[in-house]
Design an enzyme around this catalytic site. Sequence first.
Site, PDB file in Angstrom:
ATOM      1  N   SER A 124      -8.823 -19.377  -3.107  1.00 16.40           N
ATOM      2  CA  SER A 124      -8.599 -17.958  -2.413  1.00 16.40           C
ATOM      3  C   SER A 124      -7.229 -17.694  -2.411  1.00 16.40           C
ATOM      4  O   SER A 124      -6.519 -18.498  -1.825  1.00 16.40           O
ATOM      5  CB  SER A 124      -9.557 -17.997  -1.345  1.00 16.40           C
ATOM      6  OG  SER A 124      -9.396 -16.916  -0.761  1.00 16.40           O
ATOM      7  N   TYR A 150     -12.561 -21.021   7.227  1.00 14.80           N
ATOM      8  CA  TYR A 150     -12.974 -20.929   5.812  1.00 14.80           C
ATOM      9  C   TYR A 150     -11.619 -20.960   5.152  1.00 14.80           C
ATOM     10  O   TYR A 150     -11.479 -21.842   4.202  1.00 14.80           O
ATOM     11  CB  TYR A 150     -13.604 -19.558   5.753  1.00 14.80           C
ATOM     12  CG  TYR A 150     -13.598 -19.240   4.099  1.00 14.80           C
ATOM     13  CD1 TYR A 150     -14.510 -19.807   3.172  1.00 14.80           C
ATOM     14  CD2 TYR A 150     -12.622 -18.188   3.672  1.00 14.80           C
ATOM     15  CE1 TYR A 150     -14.239 -19.607   1.945  1.00 14.80           C
ATOM     16  CE2 TYR A 150     -12.549 -17.871   2.408  1.00 14.80           C
ATOM     17  CZ  TYR A 150     -13.430 -18.502   1.442  1.00 14.80           C
ATOM     18  OH  TYR A 150     -13.425 -18.177   0.098  1.00 14.80           O
ATOM     19  N   LYS A 154     -10.105 -24.167   2.178  1.00 15.18           N
ATOM     20  CA  LYS A 154      -9.534 -23.790   0.750  1.00 15.18           C
ATOM     21  C   LYS A 154      -8.167 -24.329   0.603  1.00 15.18           C
ATOM     22  O   LYS A 154      -7.832 -25.112  -0.118  1.00 15.18           O
ATOM     23  CB  LYS A 154      -9.182 -22.431   0.559  1.00 15.18           C
ATOM     24  CG  LYS A 154     -10.862 -21.615   0.322  1.00 15.18           C
ATOM     25  CD  LYS A 154     -11.449 -22.043  -0.669  1.00 15.18           C
ATOM     26  CE  LYS A 154     -12.955 -21.460  -0.824  1.00 15.18           C
ATOM     27  NZ  LYS A 154     -13.932 -22.304  -2.011  1.00 15.18           N
TER      28      LYS A 154
HETATM   29  P1  NAD Z   1     -21.706 -17.023  -2.971  1.00 13.06           P
HETATM   30  O1  NAD Z   1     -22.132 -17.436  -1.457  1.00 13.06           O
HETATM   31  O2  NAD Z   1     -22.400 -16.023  -3.788  1.00 13.06           O
HETATM   32  O3  NAD Z   1     -21.726 -18.394  -3.836  1.00 13.06           O
HETATM   33  C1  NAD Z   1     -21.617 -19.752  -3.506  1.00 13.06           C
HETATM   34  C2  NAD Z   1     -22.931 -20.534  -3.852  1.00 13.06           C
HETATM   35  O4  NAD Z   1     -22.810 -21.799  -3.457  1.00 13.06           O
HETATM   36  C3  NAD Z   1     -24.087 -20.000  -3.285  1.00 13.06           C
HETATM   37  O5  NAD Z   1     -25.142 -19.899  -4.158  1.00 13.06           O
HETATM   38  C4  NAD Z   1     -24.554 -20.955  -2.264  1.00 13.06           C
HETATM   39  O6  NAD Z   1     -25.991 -21.210  -2.064  1.00 13.06           O
HETATM   40  C5  NAD Z   1     -23.975 -22.253  -2.851  1.00 13.06           C
HETATM   41  N1  NAD Z   1     -23.698 -23.230  -1.975  1.00 13.06           N
HETATM   42  C6  NAD Z   1     -22.804 -23.605  -0.722  1.00 13.06           C
HETATM   43  N2  NAD Z   1     -22.844 -24.573  -0.376  1.00 13.06           N
HETATM   44  C7  NAD Z   1     -23.524 -25.381  -1.051  1.00 13.06           C
HETATM   45  C8  NAD Z   1     -23.711 -26.991  -1.279  1.00 13.06           C
HETATM   46  N3  NAD Z   1     -22.972 -27.577  -0.116  1.00 13.06           N
HETATM   47  N4  NAD Z   1     -24.357 -27.263  -2.080  1.00 13.06           N
HETATM   48  C9  NAD Z   1     -24.955 -26.602  -2.991  1.00 13.06           C
HETATM   49  N5  NAD Z   1     -24.698 -25.332  -3.107  1.00 13.06           N
HETATM   50  C10 NAD Z   1     -24.025 -24.765  -2.238  1.00 13.06           C
HETATM   51  O7  NAD Z   1     -20.130 -16.740  -3.166  1.00 13.06           O
HETATM   52  P2  NAD Z   1     -19.282 -16.230  -4.209  1.00 13.06           P
HETATM   53  O8  NAD Z   1     -18.664 -15.034  -3.636  1.00 13.06           O
HETATM   54  O9  NAD Z   1     -19.877 -16.753  -5.608  1.00 13.06           O
HETATM   55  O10 NAD Z   1     -18.074 -17.411  -4.025  1.00 13.06           O
HETATM   56  C11 NAD Z   1     -17.955 -18.595  -4.915  1.00 13.06           C
HETATM   57  C12 NAD Z   1     -16.702 -19.407  -4.560  1.00 13.06           C
HETATM   58  O11 NAD Z   1     -15.615 -18.728  -4.667  1.00 13.06           O
HETATM   59  C13 NAD Z   1     -16.979 -19.692  -3.242  1.00 13.06           C
HETATM   60  O12 NAD Z   1     -16.291 -21.139  -3.106  1.00 13.06           O
HETATM   61  C14 NAD Z   1     -16.069 -18.907  -2.612  1.00 13.06           C
HETATM   62  O13 NAD Z   1     -15.382 -19.403  -1.163  1.00 13.06           O
HETATM   63  C15 NAD Z   1     -14.983 -18.477  -3.365  1.00 13.06           C
HETATM   64  N6  NAD Z   1     -14.219 -17.365  -3.143  1.00 13.06           N
HETATM   65  C16 NAD Z   1     -14.936 -16.140  -2.926  1.00 13.06           C
HETATM   66  C17 NAD Z   1     -14.381 -14.950  -2.708  1.00 13.06           C
HETATM   67  C18 NAD Z   1     -15.032 -13.595  -2.471  1.00 13.06           C
HETATM   68  O14 NAD Z   1     -14.453 -12.941  -1.882  1.00 13.06           O
HETATM   69  N7  NAD Z   1     -16.267 -13.599  -3.293  1.00 13.06           N
HETATM   70  C19 NAD Z   1     -12.871 -14.817  -2.808  1.00 13.06           C
HETATM   71  C20 NAD Z   1     -12.249 -16.108  -2.863  1.00 13.06           C
HETATM   72  C21 NAD Z   1     -12.718 -17.241  -3.287  1.00 13.06           C
HETATM   73  N1  UFG Z   2     -12.614  -3.397   5.642  1.00  8.90           N
HETATM   74  C1  UFG Z   2     -13.029  -2.423   6.160  1.00  8.90           C
HETATM   75  N2  UFG Z   2     -14.180  -2.124   6.673  1.00  8.90           N
HETATM   76  C2  UFG Z   2     -15.090  -3.035   6.446  1.00  8.90           C
HETATM   77  C3  UFG Z   2     -14.803  -4.185   5.707  1.00  8.90           C
HETATM   78  C4  UFG Z   2     -13.322  -4.355   5.253  1.00  8.90           C
HETATM   79  O1  UFG Z   2     -12.062  -1.409   6.636  1.00  8.90           O
HETATM   80  O2  UFG Z   2     -16.361  -2.704   6.647  1.00  8.90           O
HETATM   81  C5  UFG Z   2     -11.225  -3.469   5.136  1.00  8.90           C
HETATM   82  C6  UFG Z   2     -10.634  -4.649   5.653  1.00  8.90           C
HETATM   83  O3  UFG Z   2      -9.907  -4.578   6.704  1.00  8.90           O
HETATM   84  C7  UFG Z   2      -9.340  -5.149   4.413  1.00  8.90           C
HETATM   85  C8  UFG Z   2     -10.189  -4.476   3.071  1.00  8.90           C
HETATM   86  O4  UFG Z   2     -11.235  -3.376   3.808  1.00  8.90           O
HETATM   87  O5  UFG Z   2      -8.429  -4.027   4.509  1.00  8.90           O
HETATM   88  C9  UFG Z   2     -10.830  -5.578   2.413  1.00  8.90           C
HETATM   89  O6  UFG Z   2     -11.680  -6.482   3.250  1.00  8.90           O
HETATM   90  P1  UFG Z   2     -12.828  -7.313   2.709  1.00  8.90           P
HETATM   91  O7  UFG Z   2     -13.442  -8.019   3.865  1.00  8.90           O
HETATM   92  O8  UFG Z   2     -13.507  -6.886   1.677  1.00  8.90           O
HETATM   93  O9  UFG Z   2     -11.848  -8.542   2.070  1.00  8.90           O
HETATM   94  P2  UFG Z   2     -10.731  -9.365   2.676  1.00  8.90           P
HETATM   95  O10 UFG Z   2      -9.347  -9.149   1.988  1.00  8.90           O
HETATM   96  O11 UFG Z   2     -10.705  -9.115   4.265  1.00  8.90           O
HETATM   97  O12 UFG Z   2     -11.531 -11.004   2.492  1.00  8.90           O
HETATM   98  C10 UFG Z   2     -11.052 -11.680   1.085  1.00  8.90           C
HETATM   99  C11 UFG Z   2     -12.202 -12.504   1.113  1.00  8.90           C
HETATM  100  C12 UFG Z   2     -12.136 -13.618   1.954  1.00  8.90           C
HETATM  101  C13 UFG Z   2     -10.718 -14.142   1.978  1.00  8.90           C
HETATM  102  C14 UFG Z   2      -9.901 -13.135   2.083  1.00  8.90           C
HETATM  103  C15 UFG Z   2      -8.317 -13.587   2.303  1.00  8.90           C
HETATM  104  O13 UFG Z   2     -13.623 -11.715   1.191  1.00  8.90           O
HETATM  105  O14 UFG Z   2     -12.903 -14.611   1.278  1.00  8.90           O
HETATM  106  O15 UFG Z   2      -9.924 -12.180   1.407  1.00  8.90           O
HETATM  107  O16 UFG Z   2      -7.906 -13.973   1.135  1.00  8.90           O
HETATM  108  F1  UFG Z   2     -10.759 -15.158   3.040  1.00  8.90           F
END
Ligand code: NAD
Ligand code: UFG
Length: 338
Positions: A124, A150, A154
């Site tokens: 991430s 969290y 990572k």
């Molecule tokens: P998500 O929660 O939709 O998907 C993650 C999946 O992993 C879920 O289906 C959950 O049930 C499963 N899971 C969690 N722990 C588990 C375990 N111990 N065993 C088996 N299954 C498990 O999240 P996502 O948005 O699809 O994210 C996928 C990956 O990408 C995650 O590792 C997340 O940290 C990373 N990531 C997401 C974002 C984002 O903003 N969505 C940003 C950066 C990184």
């Molecule tokens: N924001 C609002 N209102 C909301 C939600 C978000 O104003 O209700 C703003 C936040 O302040 C930020 C932007 O919208 O400026 C994006 O916020 P998000 O929560 O959508 O995303 P972030 O960048 O904060 O978080 C993301 C991922 C995390 C990760 C983080 C840092 O969701 O998993 O980037 O890389 F940890």
Amino acid sequence: MNILVTGGAGYIGSHTLVELYAAGHTAVVVDNLSNSSQESLRRVETIVGANIPFVQLDVADRTALAAVFAEHKFDAAIHFAGLKAVGESVAKPLAYYRNNIDSTLALVELMLENSVNNLVFSSSATVYGDPAELPLTEQSRVGVGITNPYGQTKFMIEQILRDVCVANPQFSATLLRYFNPVGAHPSGTIGEDPGGLPNNLLPYVTQVAIGKLDSVKVFGNDYDTVDGTGVRDYIHVVDLARGHIAALGHMQPGAQAYNLATGTGTSVLELIAAVEQAASKNIPYEVVARRPGDVAACYASPALANTELSWRADLTIQQACVDSWRWQSQNPHGYENH
Ligand code: NAD
Ligand code: UFG
């Protein structure tokens, strides 16, 4: 290739399954469904026209995972499984360290035992903490200013995988640093399904647009940015998914990080305006206090992934908003009721 996909029922995993099958690969999914529904996999199967083997298990459960390795032969694994809610991780640090790190250790141990030497890991942008420079590159400082457990998981997992690669010269770990995934599959049948109040901006905005929530809370408008609101690098989840296929095609021994980003920053108000256009609706918002732990701006150069993986983000933020809106309006309660 046959790919073990952990967390494949989730948001990014489900979209990646579609792209894996489109590229001619097959997959076996393991997921404990702690933050997802098996309905997402049923819908992926409809899109790809194939049955996808699924085992409900916790990736940290070595015995259960070992049985999957015994039954199938894998060329690589993509490790999406993990807990991802930033605020929850502050309240429940042990649950986050336990889940995210234990699952990675169990997976990598079994990969090594079974001579599966290619891993793609969901990292991430959070590993960059408070960005020291913009746009971020893979050479930018990591690990400083990470404000939540969290993000620490990572950062720690990246280090664990680097160490594994040193000790196992045949092992390949691709660390994909996602920026802000948004959007949904253009069919409108799969998308992001956050339980409860969305933590992330775009699902919050689409839930306001559909009338489930009253108004968007904009977390601060006094940042040093284009309009004072936070700026992020939003990337369409289909582009992000395709980045995994590109990574699988370029696995080299050793650990290598790549930013999966567009290179362009978008403010909160710009994103709200894009959803207003996509949904043809006025979206009410109010400015509230900054959210603790947020940075002003975060966007990255995708140049390394462009050159080394031959990958680039093709879809626009407007397209992401159109696709998110289609998913939200066709599935107002997500996968619920299925
Ligand atoms: P998500 O929660 O939709 O998907 C993650 C999946 O992993 C879920 O289906 C959950 O049930 C499963 N899971 C969690 N722990 C588990 C375990 N111990 N065993 C088996 N299954 C498990 O999240 P996502 O948005 O699809 O994210 C996928 C990956 O990408 C995650 O590792 C997340 O940290 C990373 N990531 C997401 C974002 C984002 O903003 N969505 C940003 C950066 C990184
Ligand atoms: N924001 C609002 N209102 C909301 C939600 C978000 O104003 O209700 C703003 C936040 O302040 C930020 C932007 O919208 O400026 C994006 O916020 P998000 O929560 O959508 O995303 P972030 O960048 O904060 O978080 C993301 C991922 C995390 C990760 C983080 C840092 O969701 O998993 O980037 O890389 F940890």
